[in-house]
Design a protein around this motif. Structure first.
Motif, mmCIF file in Angstrom:
data_model
loop_
_atom_site.group_PDB
_atom_site.id
_atom_site.type_symbol
_atom_site.label_atom_id
_atom_site.label_comp_id
_atom_site.label_asym_id
_atom_site.label_seq_id
_atom_site.Cartn_x
_atom_site.Cartn_y
_atom_site.Cartn_z
ATOM 1 N N MET A 145 27.315 8.739 -40.591
ATOM 2 C CA MET A 145 26.424 9.788 -40.121
ATOM 3 C C MET A 145 25.444 10.166 -41.227
ATOM 4 N N LEU A 146 24.163 10.240 -40.884
ATOM 5 C CA LEU A 146 23.135 10.607 -41.844
ATOM 6 C C LEU A 146 22.587 12.013 -41.599
ATOM 7 N N THR A 147 22.517 12.411 -40.334
ATOM 8 C CA THR A 147 22.040 13.753 -39.987
ATOM 9 C C THR A 147 22.854 14.290 -38.823
ATOM 10 N N ASP A 148 23.316 15.511 -38.989
ATOM 11 C CA ASP A 148 24.049 16.227 -37.942
ATOM 12 C C ASP A 148 23.063 17.196 -37.286
ATOM 13 N N TYR A 149 22.720 16.940 -36.023
ATOM 14 C CA TYR A 149 21.855 17.874 -35.279
ATOM 15 C C TYR A 149 22.700 18.908 -34.536
ATOM 16 N N TYR A 150 23.728 18.428 -33.861
ATOM 17 C CA TYR A 150 24.661 19.361 -33.218
ATOM 18 C C TYR A 150 25.962 18.620 -32.962
ATOM 19 N N ILE A 151 27.058 19.155 -33.500
ATOM 20 C CA ILE A 151 28.374 18.560 -33.280
ATOM 21 C C ILE A 151 29.372 19.696 -33.115
ATOM 22 N N ASP A 152 29.841 19.908 -31.909
ATOM 23 C CA ASP A 152 30.847 20.944 -31.695
ATOM 24 C C ASP A 152 31.413 20.806 -30.293
ATOM 25 N N LEU A 153 32.726 20.787 -30.201
ATOM 26 C CA LEU A 153 33.378 20.741 -28.898
ATOM 27 C C LEU A 153 33.855 22.126 -28.484
ATOM 28 N N GLU A 154 33.118 23.147 -28.903
ATOM 29 C CA GLU A 154 33.385 24.508 -28.460
ATOM 30 C C GLU A 154 32.497 24.803 -27.256
ATOM 31 N N PHE A 155 33.112 25.069 -26.113
ATOM 32 C CA PHE A 155 32.324 25.470 -24.947
ATOM 33 C C PHE A 155 33.221 26.185 -23.945
ATOM 34 N N PRO A 156 32.616 27.032 -23.090
ATOM 35 C CA PRO A 156 33.412 27.768 -22.101
ATOM 36 C C PRO A 156 34.144 26.812 -21.171
ATOM 37 N N ILE A 157 35.381 27.150 -20.838
ATOM 38 C CA ILE A 157 36.155 26.286 -19.947
ATOM 39 C C ILE A 157 36.713 27.029 -18.741
ATOM 40 N N VAL A 158 36.748 28.365 -18.784
ATOM 41 C CA VAL A 158 37.289 29.118 -17.654
ATOM 42 C C VAL A 158 36.166 29.281 -16.628
ATOM 43 N N ASN A 159 35.867 28.197 -15.947
ATOM 44 C CA ASN A 159 34.749 28.150 -15.003
ATOM 45 C C ASN A 159 34.918 26.904 -14.141
ATOM 46 N N ASP A 160 33.943 26.683 -13.287
ATOM 47 C CA ASP A 160 33.939 25.484 -12.451
ATOM 48 C C ASP A 160 32.807 24.542 -12.844
ATOM 49 N N ASP A 161 32.355 24.627 -14.104
ATOM 50 C CA ASP A 161 31.285 23.757 -14.577
ATOM 51 C C ASP A 161 31.656 22.293 -14.403
ATOM 52 N N ARG A 162 30.711 21.499 -13.932
ATOM 53 C CA ARG A 162 30.954 20.063 -13.812
ATOM 54 C C ARG A 162 30.828 19.368 -15.155
ATOM 55 N N PHE A 163 29.959 19.910 -16.020
ATOM 56 C CA PHE A 163 29.786 19.353 -17.355
ATOM 57 C C PHE A 163 29.797 20.489 -18.357
ATOM 58 N N ALA A 164 30.047 20.160 -19.618
ATOM 59 C CA ALA A 164 30.199 21.191 -20.649
ATOM 60 C C ALA A 164 28.941 22.043 -20.755
ATOM 61 N N ARG A 165 29.153 23.358 -20.815
ATOM 62 C CA ARG A 165 28.088 24.344 -21.016
ATOM 63 C C ARG A 165 27.087 24.398 -19.863
ATOM 64 N N GLU A 166 27.507 23.992 -18.658
ATOM 65 C CA GLU A 166 26.593 24.060 -17.511
ATOM 66 C C GLU A 166 26.074 25.483 -17.304
ATOM 67 N N SER A 167 26.900 26.468 -17.661
ATOM 68 C CA SER A 167 26.535 27.860 -17.426
ATOM 69 C C SER A 167 25.746 28.479 -18.579
ATOM 70 N N LEU A 168 25.475 27.705 -19.639
ATOM 71 C CA LEU A 168 24.744 28.236 -20.789
ATOM 72 C C LEU A 168 23.283 27.791 -20.780
ATOM 73 N N GLY A 169 22.449 28.520 -21.525
ATOM 74 C CA GLY A 169 21.037 28.200 -21.563
ATOM 75 C C GLY A 169 20.649 27.232 -22.659
ATOM 76 N N ALA A 170 21.216 27.400 -23.856
ATOM 77 C CA ALA A 170 20.849 26.551 -24.992
ATOM 78 C C ALA A 170 21.862 26.750 -26.109
ATOM 79 N N THR A 171 21.813 25.890 -27.105
ATOM 80 C CA THR A 171 22.653 26.029 -28.291
ATOM 81 C C THR A 171 21.771 25.974 -29.524
#
Length: 347
Positions: A145-171
């Motif tokens: 890895m040379l540059t980390d732009y975004y790396i994190d497996l933290e996201f809301p899970i108590v929901n019915d999101d089909r994909f991670a962070r579907e209910s969020l606007g941005a990170t």
């Protein structure tokens, strides 16, 4: 881990939900952290601790404690080989035999075996890759890895999101350069601390004091060391580490992109800020090995079709470049990085 019902939300109340989605990071670094969490949740300290224990025992939390950052602490790389099908298991067994290999996955691609090597120095890392190449007879694709732009497996899970962070606007994102010669610049206490906490903190009212006792150190010194490791990026976050597989996010895909070099940072930061992109980072091209890709993204989801839809959206709206989708088809090895290897001798 105890078996969960088909609906893992059984038994989850509003306080549990707030704990699960609100404390994957930002857990207080103080003598009585559960007391502070309890006050924020409107419950008592014993209840907060009991809930974390129960959620861990039920398999919703993998563990409680820090998420460490191997590329900052030591020298890490993602590598791949093209293992002949008739020798695939033999090659996997040989690679997995290295204690410095902490992840290994089969992927649907010509380069069909992808593994992570994390060692205490670049020299040791590269020696291991050379040994793997010699012992397997398979050319190794080395992609640190040379540059980390975004790396994190933290996201809301108590929901019915089909994909991670579907209910969020941005990170929030930033282009963080990663050195292949990283050592973490650790004090003796910090090095011992990382080894002690690599598997998590004790689940008690006084986890930092318990760690200090194990190290024969003062609790205030441990608190200062934890804060320093957080500030320097050796610790990415402290909180309750969620089991994404148990909670339904079973589908993911690594997509590699051929982005023009002069657009890489701008594209990487823009894509990393998209809520559905869970990992976004820059790795080198290896044209001499036929590898022309320099940007890696991952998307996690409960629904495989939703993951593919978001990749289509990435290609159409954000990354209009040649790319390939590398789906994982088998987990060959998955363990935490061995921090004894990173902070001490790793020969």
């Amino acid at each position: 881990m105890s078996a969960l019902s088909d609906d893992w939300r059984d038994g989850i109340d509003e306080v549990d939900a707030a704990l699960i989605d609100g404390y994957q990071s930002g857990f207080p670094v103080e003598r009585r952290p559960f007391r502070a969490v309890a006050e924020a949740l409107g419950i008592d300290e014993d209840d907060a601790l009991d809930r974390v224990r129960r959620l861990r025992d039920d398999g919703i939390f993998r563990r409680f404690g820090p998420v460490l950052n191997p590329p900052v602490i030591g020298s890490s790389t993602l590598a791949a080989v093209s293992a002949p099908e008739e020798r695939f298991e033999e090659v996997a067994e040989l690679i997995n035999g290295y204690r410095q290999v902490n992840h290994n996955y089969r992927r649907a691609h010509e380069w069909n075996m992808w593994f992570v090597v994390t060692a205490g120095s670049r020299e040791t890392r590269d020696r291991i890759l050379a040994e793997i190449e010699e012992r397997t007879g398979c050319e190794v694709l080395n992609l640190p890895m040379l540059t980390d732009y975004y790396i994190d497996l933290e996201f809301p899970i108590v929901n019915d999101d089909r994909f991670a962070r579907e209910s969020l606007g941005a990170t929030d994102v930033s282009a963080t350069r990663i050195s292949e010669d990283a050592t973490g610049d650790l004090s003796a206490l910090e090095a011992r601390l990382l080894v002690e906490i690599q598997g998590g903190f004790p689940l008690s009212k006084t986890p930092y004091r318990d760690v200090a006792d194990a190290l024969d150190a003062e609790v205030d010194d441990v608190l200062v060391a934890v804060e320093r490791l957080l500030a320097d990026g050796c610790i990415k976050r402290i909180g309750c580490v969620v089991n994404h597989i148990v909670t339904g996010f079973r589908n993911n895909c690594m997509v590699v992109w051929n982005v023009p070099d002069d657009e890489l940072d701008a594209r990487g930061e823009a894509v990393g800020s998209l809520p559905y992109v869970t990992l976004c980072y820059h790795r080198p091209r290896r044209p001499e090995q036929g590898w022309e890709y320099n940007l890696f993204t991952m998307i996690h989801g409960r629904d495989a079709d939703a993951v593919d839809e978001k990749i289509d959206e990435l290609a159409a709206d954000h990354l209009p470049f040649d790319h390939e989708r590398l789906y994982s088809t088998a987990k060959l090895k998955q363990t935490g990085a061995q921090y004894e290897e990173l902070v001490g001798s790793d020969d």
